[in-house]
Design a protein around this motif. Structure first.
Motif, PDB file in Angstrom:
ATOM      1  N   GLY A  49       1.557  16.093   5.447  1.00  0.00           N
ATOM      2  CA  GLY A  49       1.987  15.238   6.463  1.00  0.00           C
ATOM      3  C   GLY A  49       2.120  13.798   6.267  1.00  0.00           C
ATOM      4  N   PHE A  50       2.436  13.633   4.734  1.00  0.00           N
ATOM      5  CA  PHE A  50       2.859  12.192   4.264  1.00  0.00           C
ATOM      6  C   PHE A  50       4.179  11.824   4.952  1.00  0.00           C
ATOM      7  N   PRO A  51       4.511  10.632   5.070  1.00  0.00           N
ATOM      8  CA  PRO A  51       5.580  10.175   5.693  1.00  0.00           C
ATOM      9  C   PRO A  51       6.812  10.548   4.886  1.00  0.00           C
ATOM     10  N   LYS A  52       7.791  10.543   5.396  1.00  0.00           N
ATOM     11  CA  LYS A  52       9.023  11.105   4.964  1.00  0.00           C
ATOM     12  C   LYS A  52       9.441   9.990   3.761  1.00  0.00           C
TER      13      LYS A  52
ATOM     14  N   ILE B  56       8.167  20.474  -6.240  1.00  0.00           N
ATOM     15  CA  ILE B  56       6.971  21.071  -6.070  1.00  0.00           C
ATOM     16  C   ILE B  56       5.963  19.996  -5.059  1.00  0.00           C
ATOM     17  N   GLY B  57       6.208  18.746  -5.811  1.00  0.00           N
ATOM     18  CA  GLY B  57       5.435  17.691  -5.211  1.00  0.00           C
ATOM     19  C   GLY B  57       5.538  17.169  -3.872  1.00  0.00           C
ATOM     20  N   GLN B  58       7.175  17.312  -3.613  1.00  0.00           N
ATOM     21  CA  GLN B  58       7.421  16.994  -2.464  1.00  0.00           C
ATOM     22  C   GLN B  58       7.171  18.148  -1.161  1.00  0.00           C
ATOM     23  N   ASP B  59       7.451  19.317  -1.726  1.00  0.00           N
ATOM     24  CA  ASP B  59       6.747  20.275  -0.759  1.00  0.00           C
ATOM     25  C   ASP B  59       5.354  20.258  -0.325  1.00  0.00           C
ATOM     26  N   LEU B  60       4.504  19.923  -0.983  1.00  0.00           N
ATOM     27  CA  LEU B  60       3.052  19.643  -1.056  1.00  0.00           C
ATOM     28  C   LEU B  60       3.073  18.409  -0.025  1.00  0.00           C
ATOM     29  N   ALA B  61       3.424  17.384  -0.497  1.00  0.00           N
ATOM     30  CA  ALA B  61       3.278  16.082   0.089  1.00  0.00           C
ATOM     31  C   ALA B  61       3.726  16.277   1.621  1.00  0.00           C
ATOM     32  N   LYS B  62       4.950  16.878   1.737  1.00  0.00           N
ATOM     33  CA  LYS B  62       5.349  17.140   3.183  1.00  0.00           C
ATOM     34  C   LYS B  62       4.433  17.933   3.796  1.00  0.00           C
ATOM     35  N   SER B  63       3.907  19.210   3.255  1.00  0.00           N
ATOM     36  CA  SER B  63       2.949  19.764   4.214  1.00  0.00           C
ATOM     37  C   SER B  63       1.668  19.170   4.362  1.00  0.00           C
TER      38      SER B  63
ATOM     39  N   GLU C   7       0.993  -1.145  -0.026  1.00  0.00           N
ATOM     40  CA  GLU C   7       0.032  -0.001  -0.087  1.00  0.00           C
ATOM     41  C   GLU C   7       0.858   1.220   0.000  1.00  0.00           C
ATOM     42  N   GLN C   8       1.885   1.305   0.646  1.00  0.00           N
ATOM     43  CA  GLN C   8       2.883   2.339   0.610  1.00  0.00           C
ATOM     44  C   GLN C   8       3.459   2.632  -0.665  1.00  0.00           C
ATOM     45  N   THR C   9       3.915   1.454  -1.345  1.00  0.00           N
ATOM     46  CA  THR C   9       4.162   1.529  -3.006  1.00  0.00           C
ATOM     47  C   THR C   9       3.253   2.173  -3.715  1.00  0.00           C
ATOM     48  N   TYR C  10       1.908   1.720  -3.427  1.00  0.00           N
ATOM     49  CA  TYR C  10       0.717   2.049  -4.261  1.00  0.00           C
ATOM     50  C   TYR C  10       0.630   3.701  -3.961  1.00  0.00           C
ATOM     51  N   LEU C  11       0.852   4.022  -2.930  1.00  0.00           N
ATOM     52  CA  LEU C  11       0.737   5.654  -2.509  1.00  0.00           C
ATOM     53  C   LEU C  11       2.011   6.358  -3.232  1.00  0.00           C
TER      54      LEU C  11
END
Length: 182
Positions: free
Chosen positions: A96-99, A87-94, A34-38
């Motif tokens: 709350g997605f896991p590192k 850009i995607g990383q900044d959004l995902a981080k904001s 499921e993490q791979t899917y995400l």
């Protein structure tokens, strides 16, 4: 407002990437499918955001990519001062997605990952490139379909015919999903 920018196609490609990497992870014995899917689902988040918020710029980038004179990542860097993945990383981080998910979105940050996280990055990136090729979005200087299948075979240990079955399964899943949700 900008019919030339295919946001629906980008979203479908995100679902396809998620479905494909989940299918591949299941076949090669992945531990956190499921993490791979995400990771697959979010991999091109930055590109989708740029296409939606800057459609004219994104359209020009696509034209330049198809012309094949410059690598896709160099085009992004020149036009944006960074990459879609930033850009995607900044959004995902904001959000709350896991590192371990956020770092898979970019080749440089993925170097910090070990084990499953690093495998997820390689799998998601290769699957994403394959889908771009299948949808006619890859430039002429980018790897061909056979080369990408061979790369996935090396990453997963899955035979090419089973890889193609996984691609077909992913397309069917996403077609069913799109029909179900309109």
């Amino acid at each position: 407002h900008h019919p030339d920018v295919d946001i629906s196609g980008l979203l479908m490609r995100a679902f396809l990437n998620g479905a494909l990497v989940r299918e591949l992870a299941q076949q090669c014995g992945g531990r956190d499918i499921e993490q791979t899917y995400l990771c697959g689902l979010l991999h091109n988040l930055g590109e989708t955001v740029v296409a939606y918020t800057q459609p004219s710029l994104y359209g020009r980038l696509l034209q330049l990519r198809q012309a094949g004179g410059e690598r896709w990542d160099n085009l992004q860097l020149r036009a944006l001062g960074g990459h879609f993945s930033d850009i995607g990383q900044d959004l995902a981080k904001s959000w709350g997605f896991p590192k371990s998910v956020v770092l898979t979105m970019d080749a440089l940050t993925a170097e910090q990952l070990k084990g499953d996280g690093r495998f997820n990055h390689r799998l998601v990136s290769a699957a994403g490139q394959l889908l771009e090729r299948l949808h006619g979005q890859a430039g002429e200087r980018e790897p061909g379909y056979g080369e990408l299948l061979e790369h996935l075979k090396k990453e997963t240990g899955i035979a090419p015919e089973r890889l193609e079955q996984s691609i077909e399964t992913a397309y069917r899943l996403v077609c069913d999903l799109s029909l179900e949700y309109g």
